[in-house]
Scaffold this motif. Structure first.
Motif, PDB file in Angstrom:
ATOM      1  N   UNK A   1       2.806  15.120  -1.335  1.00  0.00           N
ATOM      2  CA  UNK A   1       3.121  13.728  -1.337  1.00  0.00           C
ATOM      3  C   UNK A   1       2.546  12.655   0.159  1.00  0.00           C
ATOM      4  N   UNK A   2       1.319  12.396   0.174  1.00  0.00           N
ATOM      5  CA  UNK A   2       0.676  11.986   1.549  1.00  0.00           C
ATOM      6  C   UNK A   2       1.599  11.166   2.029  1.00  0.00           C
ATOM      7  N   UNK A   3       1.975  11.706   3.776  1.00  0.00           N
ATOM      8  CA  UNK A   3       2.993   9.991   4.588  1.00  0.00           C
ATOM      9  C   UNK A   3       2.538  10.290   5.187  1.00  0.00           C
ATOM     10  N   UNK A   4       3.008   8.809   6.030  1.00  0.00           N
ATOM     11  CA  UNK A   4       2.753   8.934   7.495  1.00  0.00           C
ATOM     12  C   UNK A   4       2.157   9.313   8.726  1.00  0.00           C
ATOM     13  N   UNK A   5       1.405   9.313   9.407  1.00  0.00           N
ATOM     14  CA  UNK A   5       1.108  10.616  10.087  1.00  0.00           C
ATOM     15  C   UNK A   5       1.155   9.895  11.550  1.00  0.00           C
ATOM     16  N   UNK A   6       2.209  10.152  12.347  1.00  0.00           N
ATOM     17  CA  UNK A   6       1.440   9.668  13.573  1.00  0.00           C
ATOM     18  C   UNK A   6       0.924  10.061  14.567  1.00  0.00           C
ATOM     19  N   UNK A   7      -0.205   9.518  13.811  1.00  0.00           N
ATOM     20  CA  UNK A   7      -1.687  10.056  14.710  1.00  0.00           C
ATOM     21  C   UNK A   7      -2.330  11.708  14.343  1.00  0.00           C
ATOM     22  N   UNK A   8      -3.625  11.978  14.634  1.00  0.00           N
ATOM     23  CA  UNK A   8      -3.622  12.904  14.253  1.00  0.00           C
ATOM     24  C   UNK A   8      -5.117  13.237  15.062  1.00  0.00           C
ATOM     25  N   UNK A   9      -6.392  12.288  15.436  1.00  0.00           N
ATOM     26  CA  UNK A   9      -6.963  12.358  16.287  1.00  0.00           C
ATOM     27  C   UNK A   9      -8.108  13.803  15.486  1.00  0.00           C
ATOM     28  N   UNK A  10      -8.277  14.097  14.011  1.00  0.00           N
ATOM     29  CA  UNK A  10      -8.872  15.651  13.935  1.00  0.00           C
ATOM     30  C   UNK A  10      -7.393  16.582  13.492  1.00  0.00           C
TER      31      UNK A  10
ATOM     32  N   UNK B   1       1.294  -1.208  -0.055  1.00  0.00           N
ATOM     33  CA  UNK B   1      -0.256   0.177  -0.028  1.00  0.00           C
ATOM     34  C   UNK B   1       0.673   1.026   0.383  1.00  0.00           C
ATOM     35  N   UNK B   2       0.356   1.763  -0.647  1.00  0.00           N
ATOM     36  CA  UNK B   2       1.204   3.462  -1.078  1.00  0.00           C
ATOM     37  C   UNK B   2      -0.065   4.962  -1.015  1.00  0.00           C
ATOM     38  N   UNK B   3       0.728   5.833  -0.006  1.00  0.00           N
ATOM     39  CA  UNK B   3      -0.410   7.267  -0.526  1.00  0.00           C
ATOM     40  C   UNK B   3      -0.455   7.454  -2.029  1.00  0.00           C
ATOM     41  N   UNK B   4      -1.808   7.707  -2.227  1.00  0.00           N
ATOM     42  CA  UNK B   4      -1.839   7.966  -3.702  1.00  0.00           C
ATOM     43  C   UNK B   4      -1.503   9.364  -3.450  1.00  0.00           C
ATOM     44  N   UNK B   5      -1.110   9.815  -4.777  1.00  0.00           N
ATOM     45  CA  UNK B   5      -1.344  10.911  -4.532  1.00  0.00           C
ATOM     46  C   UNK B   5      -2.076  12.373  -4.588  1.00  0.00           C
TER      47      UNK B   5
END
Length: 713
Positions: free
Chosen positions: A381-390, A86-90
């Motif tokens: 480029x959408x990277x993995x995020x270490x949390x968000x919660x909004x 899986x990869x993030x779509x552009x």
């Protein structure tokens, strides 16, 4: 883990280029020096090495988006799970729009609900094209070809081929318009536990987060923001900052003062050395206690009606008993473990950006406006995020705007914007401070005859690009969960009073449901207790006939906990029921007293989220939501002191819940043929009221003001 590893840089640059090439027209793509990959509908890439890469349009921030969407494709493709990637779509709103928003982004637990059929159809289309390629190559009827575990075979001719071997030929096959989908009875991945597709990479350090991105010649930037909300820069003395080894320049930008440096340490030291004069003329100087007092007065005065049925005033006047309660909820920070960050590489007339973008379309457009570029010239480029919660779902895209401003101010080059924990905790965009005033009436037999709830808080979406979500000027995210309740009130009214402050607010995990569930489920519990009714049976008697899914989860959780009342010993039980984002959750919490505070020892949770695509993800999100909601209710608040300064700054003053406080959790899923709905947020709202209702049974009272720690419980 060596974050400066050159192979990491190469991986980052290579994957970004490859993803972008997939989006080009086929004629242009054929000219690229990339492997010719098969990509039906721009969601799937099958490579000669037999890997199947799913392009995920939603931010992966720990909720399992990559695993969930990949399993949908693997199911219809009949792939082997070991070959899935899986990869993030552009960023491309035309291809990757969220149907709920009309733009690319995820929130409101819409990820799976939005993508369920879309990704299944993409997988089925890919399978059809592979089968067509095999049929043509082998000269056999397509209907005689079997696909299983990533291999196509034809028994009569004894031909077999992997996906990778057929990928090139499949590219020239016509894409099926309406490919047939599997019967759910034949599912092998959907509805089953599968290994997290990103689990290994996140465990061994291979997974790339924005904080891991290092580009050649990159400068690190730290920003000093105004200490009070609404303040602006008057003057800057950067002489001491420029004396710090490694500091390269200091510049004023719209959001504050930026320090550019050779490394993170120098950037932070340089920022600490700045001397800035602030204009606080328009700053918010009222304390949160003062705001809460004003909000409470507004709630008592009443607001605009959001929902009403029957004559509430007459019902209250004629009631045998009237109960009244006022609940106060503090500002809350999101506090993701990875603070906000972003990387921009700025060239002449174009830019490339790496960040954990949750609403890619808005972020891309805002950066384009700041940089005075066409959005198409900005590669996001959408990277993995270490949390968000909004926290990363920003209607005004203030982080993207700040990142773009850093680049525009300094000119062509590579820059990493890195917030500290204090930037984040003190930076606003909180869950709104909220006050509920609720009144309820009982007749002589203890039956509820009237219900009135007035909510006072700020609007999250007014004045933002999402203002179209307003309903005749009303912000439903401010009071959601207090309307359309499953209970059949003889007469009820819900109103909203819109408040104003310079403190910026934002949706927070489960948004309005986080406070409405607490206020309504505690007050209902108290009404039932006052009327001499069992808390579960009383709720069941109130549930409207058409609210069968609410009834089912409540009955299920009562069976799980062997409910016969809250109990009489040193451990008590409390119940809560709440629907949010299309998912229905009921919880029973078992509570004991520990050093003057509640300690939840066990939680039973029943959830109906439609068809559970990935049960293990559902389980993890319910457990995570319980921990998140429980810790927040016990400990967390943002306190604005007199004068407008925020008291909290890091996890020493805004603590995360410890493992000691985490209860044993038992989750039961009511699986059904209903379409899948979200699970990222619905596990949060019921836990705090379930805990509070058990605490009231144990101590005689439930806190009217959160967190429990500040309420002195």
């Amino acid at each position: 883990m060596n974050l400066l590893n050159p192979s990491r840089r190469a991986f980052l640059a290579g994957s970004a280029g490859l993803i972008i090439s997939v989006m080009l027209p086929r004629s242009a793509r054929a000219q690229q020096a990339q492997p010719q990959n098969f990509d039906p509908d721009a969601f799937i890439r099958i490579s000669p090495d037999n890997t199947v890469t799913v392009l995920v349009k939603h931010l992966e921030m720990g909720q399992g988006a990559n695993t969930g969407l990949a399993s949908l494709v693997a199911e219809e493709l009949d792939a082997d799970w070991s070959q899935m990637r899986a990869e993030s779509a552009p960023a491309n709103a035309q291809l990757y729009a969220n149907f709920a928003f009309g733009l690319q982004g995820v929130g409101g637990s819409t990820g799976m609900a939005n993508s369920y059929m879309q990704m299944r159809r993409a997988g089925a289309a890919a399978r059809g094209m592979l089968v067509a390629a095999a049929a043509e190559e082998w000269g056999v009827p397509a209907e005689e070809i079997v696909v299983a575990q990533g291999v196509l075979s034809h028994a009569a001719s004894n031909n077999t081929a992997t996906f990778g071997e057929l990928a090139e030929a499949a590219r020239s096959m016509p894409m099926p318009e309406d490919p047939p989908l599997k019967d759910p009875a034949d599912f092998i991945y959907i509805g089953q536990k599968v290994e997290r597709i990103d689990g290994l990479g996140k465990s061994n350090g291979e997974a790339m987060f924005t904080i891991d991105v290092y580009l050649d010649g990159m400068e690190t930037v730290a920003v000093l923001h105004p200490p009070k909300f609404g303040a602006t820069v008057v003057s800057v003395d950067d002489s001491a900052a420029m004396e710090v080894p490694g500091v390269l320049r200091v510049a004023q930008i719209p959001s504050g003062v930026a320090v550019y440096a050779e490394n993170t340490f120098a950037a932070f030291r340089g920022r600490d050395a700045l001397s800035v004069e602030w204009d606080e003329t328009n700053a918010e100087t009222r304390s949160s206690a003062e705001l809460a007092r004003i909000w409470a007065e507004a709630a008592r005065a009443g607001g605009r009606v959001a929902e009403e049925a029957g004559d509430v005033d007459a019902a209250l006047e004629g009631a045998e008993t009237v109960l009244e309660a006022e609940f106060t909820f503090p500002f809350l920070a999101h506090a993701p473990l990875e603070p906000l960050d972003g990387v921009i590489q700025l060239g002449e007339g174009e830019a490339e950006v790496w960040m954990g973008s949750q609403i890619q379309t808005v972020d891309q457009n805002v950066m384009a406006a700041v940089l005075e570029m066409d959005p198409g010239n900005i590669t996001l480029n959408t990277m993995y995020a270490g949390g968000s919660f909004g926290r990363r779902a920003q209607p005004a895209s203030h982080l993207a705007a700040e990142l773009a401003s850093i680049g525009r101010t300094a000119g062509p080059g590579a820059y990493k914007l890195l917030w500290t924990r204090e930037n984040d905790i003190r930076g606003g965009y909180y869950r709104p401070l909220t006050v509920h005033r609720i009144r309820g009436g009982l007749d002589a037999d203890g039956n509820i005859v009237a219900w009135e709830n007035t909510i006072a808080n700020q609007s999250i979406i007014a004045g933002s690009p999402f203002e179209g979500m307003l309903e005749d000027g009303m912000d439903p995210t401010s009071y959601e969960g207090s309307t359309q309740m499953p209970y059949a009130w003889p007469a009820h009214r819900v109103s909203w009073a819109r408040m104003e402050s310079q403190v910026p607010v934002l949706w927070w995990r489960a948004v309005g449901h986080t406070h409405t569930a607490y206020a309504t489920e505690i007050f209902l519990d108290e009404l039932l207790e006052q009327g001499g009714q069992d808390r579960v049976e009383g709720r069941l008697a109130l549930i409207r006939p058409e609210a069968g899914r609410d009834r089912a989860v409540l009955e299920r959780v009562a069976d799980m906990a062997d409910w016969s009342g809250p109990g009489t010993g040193d451990r008590r039980m409390g119940v809560a029921l709440h629907e949010s984002f299309g998912s229905y959750v009921a919880m029973i919490a078992e509570v004991e007293e520990d050093r003057g505070m509640p300690r939840v020892t066990r939680v039973w949770c029943a959830v109906d989220c439609g068809f559970a695509v990935n049960p293990d993800v559902v389980l993890a999100q319910m457990e995570g939501g319980i921990g998140f909601g429980l810790g927040t209710a016990l400990y967390n608040e943002i306190v604005i002191e007199d004068g407008g300064l925020v008291r909290e700054g890091n996890f020493d003053t805004y603590p995360l819940m410890s493992i000691y406080d985490m209860p044993a959790v038992e989750v039961s899923m009511i699986n059904s043929d209903n379409d899948p709905t979200g699970v990222g947020e619905p596990g949060v709202p019921p836990i705090a009221p379930a805990m509070a209702n058990a605490w009231r049974s144990l101590t005689g009272s439930s806190p009217r003001q959160l967190p429990f720690q500040s309420a002195g419980s």
